[in-house]
Enzyme design. Structure first.
Site, PDB file in Angstrom:
ATOM      1  N   SER A 195     -15.622  -9.458  -8.410  1.00  0.00           N
ATOM      2  CA  SER A 195     -14.418 -10.172  -8.001  1.00  0.00           C
ATOM      3  C   SER A 195     -13.730 -10.820  -9.203  1.00  0.00           C
ATOM      4  O   SER A 195     -13.287 -10.120 -10.112  1.00  0.00           O
ATOM      5  CB  SER A 195     -14.784 -11.203  -6.925  1.00  0.00           C
ATOM      6  OG  SER A 195     -13.629 -11.713  -6.287  1.00  0.00           O
ATOM      7  N   ASP A 289     -11.785  -5.071   2.388  1.00  0.00           N
ATOM      8  CA  ASP A 289     -11.544  -6.031   1.319  1.00  0.00           C
ATOM      9  C   ASP A 289     -10.069  -6.031   0.953  1.00  0.00           C
ATOM     10  O   ASP A 289      -9.472  -4.965   0.754  1.00  0.00           O
ATOM     11  CB  ASP A 289     -12.395  -5.645   0.094  1.00  0.00           C
ATOM     12  CG  ASP A 289     -12.309  -6.631  -1.054  1.00  0.00           C
ATOM     13  OD1 ASP A 289     -11.617  -7.656  -0.930  1.00  0.00           O
ATOM     14  OD2 ASP A 289     -12.941  -6.366  -2.096  1.00  0.00           O
ATOM     15  N   HIS A 319     -15.771  -7.710   1.119  1.00  0.00           N
ATOM     16  CA  HIS A 319     -15.798  -8.454  -0.139  1.00  0.00           C
ATOM     17  C   HIS A 319     -16.895  -9.517  -0.074  1.00  0.00           C
ATOM     18  O   HIS A 319     -17.039 -10.215   0.916  1.00  0.00           O
ATOM     19  CB  HIS A 319     -14.446  -9.131  -0.367  1.00  0.00           C
ATOM     20  CG  HIS A 319     -14.292  -9.714  -1.734  1.00  0.00           C
ATOM     21  ND1 HIS A 319     -13.712  -9.019  -2.766  1.00  0.00           N
ATOM     22  CD2 HIS A 319     -14.653 -10.920  -2.247  1.00  0.00           C
ATOM     23  CE1 HIS A 319     -13.716  -9.777  -3.859  1.00  0.00           C
ATOM     24  NE2 HIS A 319     -14.283 -10.941  -3.563  1.00  0.00           N
TER      25      HIS A 319
END
Length: 350
Positions: A195, A289, A319
């Protein structure tokens, strides 16, 4: 023993969902009045998402940032019942020009030279630490047969985006300059992150490209690479999961706009950066996501630019799944696969 079991009751209850028949899992989601339909999502994650929604969860970031950080740290700690065992795990201090920085070193085979992965954790540049991603580092280290050095970098808004990147790059340079302190295969140092950490890894890779100290490879797990554009996956998955529209808006405000950066500045949006002679990249996305499409698009751009790319999408994941391996058997299986795949990928480039 009983006290430990009580403290870890959340993890134990969540783990039990792996052994619950799918029909009961679906009934639980319905009973919790979860208003979103993600039929391809891992059923265990569906239950977890439904439960957290019923508890009032609407995103990682709240106006009270200190509370958001504490909530993230506590929730990650509650989900770990029994950490993955490695023979060597130790904190150390990196002495940088900007000051001392804590890192955590994982070594799956202390008596054997093996590659090093410098890892930058996710958390929207505003959350997370060595502990929130400890289990993920253990799993990746074990199954990639690589050492991991997880970096406890400073967070915004405590520091600027520019300072954050400078510290992370300095940490990378420290590892390269001090590789004799570790049992590393010569110059076999890769960079990785999830991320926000994937963003940091991407930015550093671009800044160091064509230099002697450039990473030998990149492992980018659902990276954030484009603050300027909104892709179809953003609108499809912006509510009801771990990473939400409000989270993206908060990160954009605190990481980009408050630091007087443009949304397409390669310092924050590396999809607009220079791809020439970038290190080979293994790019991972999660099917459910908001960041899925930009990660996939970045992989395509690198491929067209002549960069060696391995791209893999875990369609049934959301995610943040690498932080859920202690409670979701599927998440654990997929992170093990990421580690094993990166091991094979790395062997082709070193």
């Amino acid at each position: 023993m009983l006290h430990h079991l009580w403290e870890k009751r959340t993890a134990l209850l969540a783990r039990s969902l792996n052994y619950t028949p799918k029909q009961l899992q679906r009934r639980l989601v319905d009973w919790l009045s979860y208003p979103y339909s993600y039929p391809q999502l891992d059923p265990v994650l569906q239950c977890l998402m439904a439960y957290q929604y019923q508890q009032g969860y609407r995103g990682l970031l709240k106006p009270d940032l200190i509370q958001s950080r504490q909530n993230f740290q506590r929730s990650m700690a509650e989900l770990i019942y029994k950490p993955t065992t490695l023979p060597f795990v130790q904190n150390l201090q990196l002495q940088l020009h900007s000051g001392s920085l804590t890192a955590r070193h994982y070594h799956p085979m202390p008596n054997k030279p093996c590659p090093m992965i410098v890892f930058y954790h996710g958390g929207g540049f505003m959350l997370g630490d060595l502990n929130t991603h400890d289990e993920a580092c253990r799993v990746v280290g074990k199954h990639s047969h690589c050492q991991i050095l997880s970096i406890d970098y400073p967070l915004v808004p405590d520091v600027s985006a520019q300072h954050l990147i400078a510290v992370c790059e300095a940490a990378w340079c420290w590892v390269w300059q001090n590789q004799h302190q570790f049992n590393i295969m010569k110059n076999a140092i890769a960079i990785a992150g999830d991320s926000a950490g994937g963003n940091i890894s991407t930015v550093i890779s671009q800044r160091l490209a064509r230099q002697k100290i450039a990473p030998v490879a990149q492992l980018l797990i659902y990276p954030a690479v484009d603050f300027k554009s909104r892709y179809p996956s953003f609108f499809k998955y912006k509510e009801g999961l771990l990473l939400t529209e409000s989270d993206i808006d908060s990160v954009t405000e605190h990481y980009v706009l408050q630091n007087h950066l443009s949304l397409d500045d390669p310092l924050v949006s590396p999809i607009y950066g220079e791809f020439k002679q970038l290190a080979p990249a293994f790019i991972v996305t999660a099917g459910h996501d908001v960041l899925h499409d930009e990660g996939e698009h970045y992989a395509q751009l690198l491929h067209h630019a002549g960069v060696k790319v391995k791209y893999k999408n875990y369609q049934h994941q959301a995610h943040g799944f690498i932080n859920l391996t202690s409670v979701s058997a599927q998440a654990k299986k997929d992170l093990v696969d990421i580690g094993q795949t990166f091991y094979k990928f790395l062997k082709t480039v070193i």
